[in-house]
Scaffold this motif. Structure first.
Motif, PDB file in Angstrom:
ATOM      1  N   PRO A   9       0.790  -1.220   0.000  1.00 14.13           N
ATOM      2  CA  PRO A   9       0.000   0.000   0.000  1.00 14.13           C
ATOM      3  C   PRO A   9       0.831   1.283   0.000  1.00 14.13           C
ATOM      4  O   PRO A   9       1.858   1.376   0.662  1.00 14.13           O
ATOM      5  N   ASN A  10       0.368   2.200  -0.803  1.00 10.67           N
ATOM      6  CA  ASN A  10       0.890   3.562  -0.921  1.00 10.67           C
ATOM      7  C   ASN A  10       2.227   3.674  -1.651  1.00 10.67           C
ATOM      8  O   ASN A  10       2.705   4.782  -1.862  1.00 10.67           O
ATOM      9  N   ILE A  11       2.806   2.547  -2.067  1.00  8.85           N
ATOM     10  CA  ILE A  11       4.036   2.647  -2.850  1.00  8.85           C
ATOM     11  C   ILE A  11       3.719   3.297  -4.197  1.00  8.85           C
ATOM     12  O   ILE A  11       4.564   3.963  -4.788  1.00  8.85           O
ATOM     13  N   ASN A  12       2.497   3.135  -4.675  1.00  4.22           N
ATOM     14  CA  ASN A  12       2.075   3.815  -5.901  1.00  4.22           C
ATOM     15  C   ASN A  12       2.033   5.337  -5.731  1.00  4.22           C
ATOM     16  O   ASN A  12       1.945   6.066  -6.714  1.00  4.22           O
ATOM     17  N   MET A  13       2.150   5.807  -4.503  1.00  7.58           N
ATOM     18  CA  MET A  13       2.124   7.252  -4.218  1.00  7.58           C
ATOM     19  C   MET A  13       3.524   7.836  -4.041  1.00  7.58           C
ATOM     20  O   MET A  13       3.673   8.975  -3.588  1.00  7.58           O
ATOM     21  N   GLY A  23      11.552  10.447  -0.928  1.00  9.36           N
ATOM     22  CA  GLY A  23      12.095  11.117  -2.102  1.00  9.36           C
ATOM     23  C   GLY A  23      11.005  11.576  -3.056  1.00  9.36           C
ATOM     24  O   GLY A  23       9.817  11.398  -2.805  1.00  9.36           O
ATOM     25  N   ARG A  24      11.427  12.151  -4.171  1.00  4.85           N
ATOM     26  CA  ARG A  24      10.487  12.716  -5.143  1.00  4.85           C
ATOM     27  C   ARG A  24      10.279  11.826  -6.367  1.00  4.85           C
ATOM     28  O   ARG A  24       9.461  12.119  -7.215  1.00  4.85           O
ATOM     29  N   GLU A  25      11.044  10.730  -6.439  1.00  2.00           N
ATOM     30  CA  GLU A  25      10.872   9.830  -7.579  1.00  2.00           C
ATOM     31  C   GLU A  25       9.567   9.050  -7.426  1.00  2.00           C
ATOM     32  O   GLU A  25       9.140   8.740  -6.316  1.00  2.00           O
ATOM     33  N   THR A  26       8.949   8.718  -8.559  1.00  2.00           N
ATOM     34  CA  THR A  26       7.642   8.089  -8.570  1.00  2.00           C
ATOM     35  C   THR A  26       7.739   6.564  -8.631  1.00  2.00           C
ATOM     36  O   THR A  26       8.820   6.005  -8.832  1.00  2.00           O
ATOM     37  N   TYR A  27       6.597   5.920  -8.517  1.00  2.00           N
ATOM     38  CA  TYR A  27       6.541   4.465  -8.668  1.00  2.00           C
ATOM     39  C   TYR A  27       7.002   4.059 -10.068  1.00  2.00           C
ATOM     40  O   TYR A  27       7.741   3.088 -10.222  1.00  2.00           O
ATOM     41  N   ASP A  28       6.584   4.820 -11.080  1.00  2.00           N
ATOM     42  CA  ASP A  28       7.041   4.542 -12.452  1.00  2.00           C
ATOM     43  C   ASP A  28       8.558   4.674 -12.557  1.00  2.00           C
ATOM     44  O   ASP A  28       9.201   3.892 -13.268  1.00  2.00           O
ATOM     45  N   ASP A  29       9.127   5.635 -11.843  1.00  2.00           N
ATOM     46  CA  ASP A  29      10.592   5.783 -11.817  1.00  2.00           C
ATOM     47  C   ASP A  29      11.233   4.541 -11.192  1.00  2.00           C
ATOM     48  O   ASP A  29      12.274   4.073 -11.658  1.00  2.00           O
ATOM     49  N   LEU A  30      10.624   4.016 -10.150  1.00  2.00           N
ATOM     50  CA  LEU A  30      11.144   2.810  -9.495  1.00  2.00           C
ATOM     51  C   LEU A  30      11.164   1.637 -10.467  1.00  2.00           C
ATOM     52  O   LEU A  30      12.175   0.941 -10.594  1.00  2.00           O
ATOM     53  N   ILE A  31      10.065   1.428 -11.170  1.00  2.00           N
ATOM     54  CA  ILE A  31       9.973   0.319 -12.130  1.00  2.00           C
ATOM     55  C   ILE A  31      11.027   0.486 -13.226  1.00  2.00           C
ATOM     56  O   ILE A  31      11.740  -0.466 -13.569  1.00  2.00           O
ATOM     57  N   ALA A  32      11.138   1.691 -13.764  1.00  2.00           N
ATOM     58  CA  ALA A  32      12.123   1.956 -14.828  1.00  2.00           C
ATOM     59  C   ALA A  32      13.541   1.712 -14.316  1.00  2.00           C
ATOM     60  O   ALA A  32      14.377   1.138 -15.030  1.00  2.00           O
ATOM     61  N   TYR A  33      13.827   2.132 -13.103  1.00  2.00           N
ATOM     62  CA  TYR A  33      15.149   1.937 -12.496  1.00  2.00           C
ATOM     63  C   TYR A  33      15.475   0.452 -12.374  1.00  2.00           C
ATOM     64  O   TYR A  33      16.568   0.008 -12.743  1.00  2.00           O
TER      65      TYR A  33
END
Length: 143
Positions: A9-13, A23-33
């Motif tokens: 929960p809330n990792i999508n936020m 931090g300011r990076e998004t969930y999409d940034d995490l997946i891309a990383y």
């Protein structure tokens, strides 16, 4: 090797929720990383995120016989979910617990992790890099 990365929960936020902690990076940034960092590891990485405990349990059950390892950030369910502990035990897939922040340095209740006893190791407080360390651990120790 096939690894499933599960986020609770809330990792999508990410990027919005408490940026001073996460931090300011998004969930999409995490997946891309993760995709970028694991390109050369000769593994297949899949992703799943849910804010619902039952959905996370169902996904782990569905993983039986399909994945060689799981990286899980159970988020708030770390501190409350016996169901996640039980399902990780049930499927017997080597699982690494990951946390972006270090829960032990935060609120007192965050020092409790139910799922930890079913995991092969825990990586905490290393930001997104912790996910890569978890994947590398699985590749090294459980391939």
């Amino acid at each position: 090797m096939k690894i499933l990365v599960i986020n609770g929960p809330n990792i999508n936020m990410l990027g919005i929720r408490e940026p001073e902690i996460y931090g300011r990076e998004t969930y999409d940034d995490l997946i891309a990383y993760i995709k970028e960092e694991t390109k050369l590891l000769n593994i297949k990485v899949s992703f799943y995120q849910s804010n619902h405990e039952g959905n996370l349990v169902d996904k782990i059950q569905e993983s039986y016989g399909k994945y060689d390892g799981i990286v899980i950030n159970p988020a708030a369910y770390t501190h409350t979910s016996v169901a996640l502990l039980d399902v990780v035990k049930a499927v017997g897939i080597p699982t690494v617990e990951v946390h972006i922040s270090d829960p032990d340095s935060r609120d007192e209740f965050r020092k409790i992790s139910y799922i930890r006893q079913a995991c092969v190791t825990t990586i905490k407080g290393k930001g997104f890099k912790g996910y890569i360390e978890a994947i590398e651990y699985l590749v090294k120790h459980h391939s």
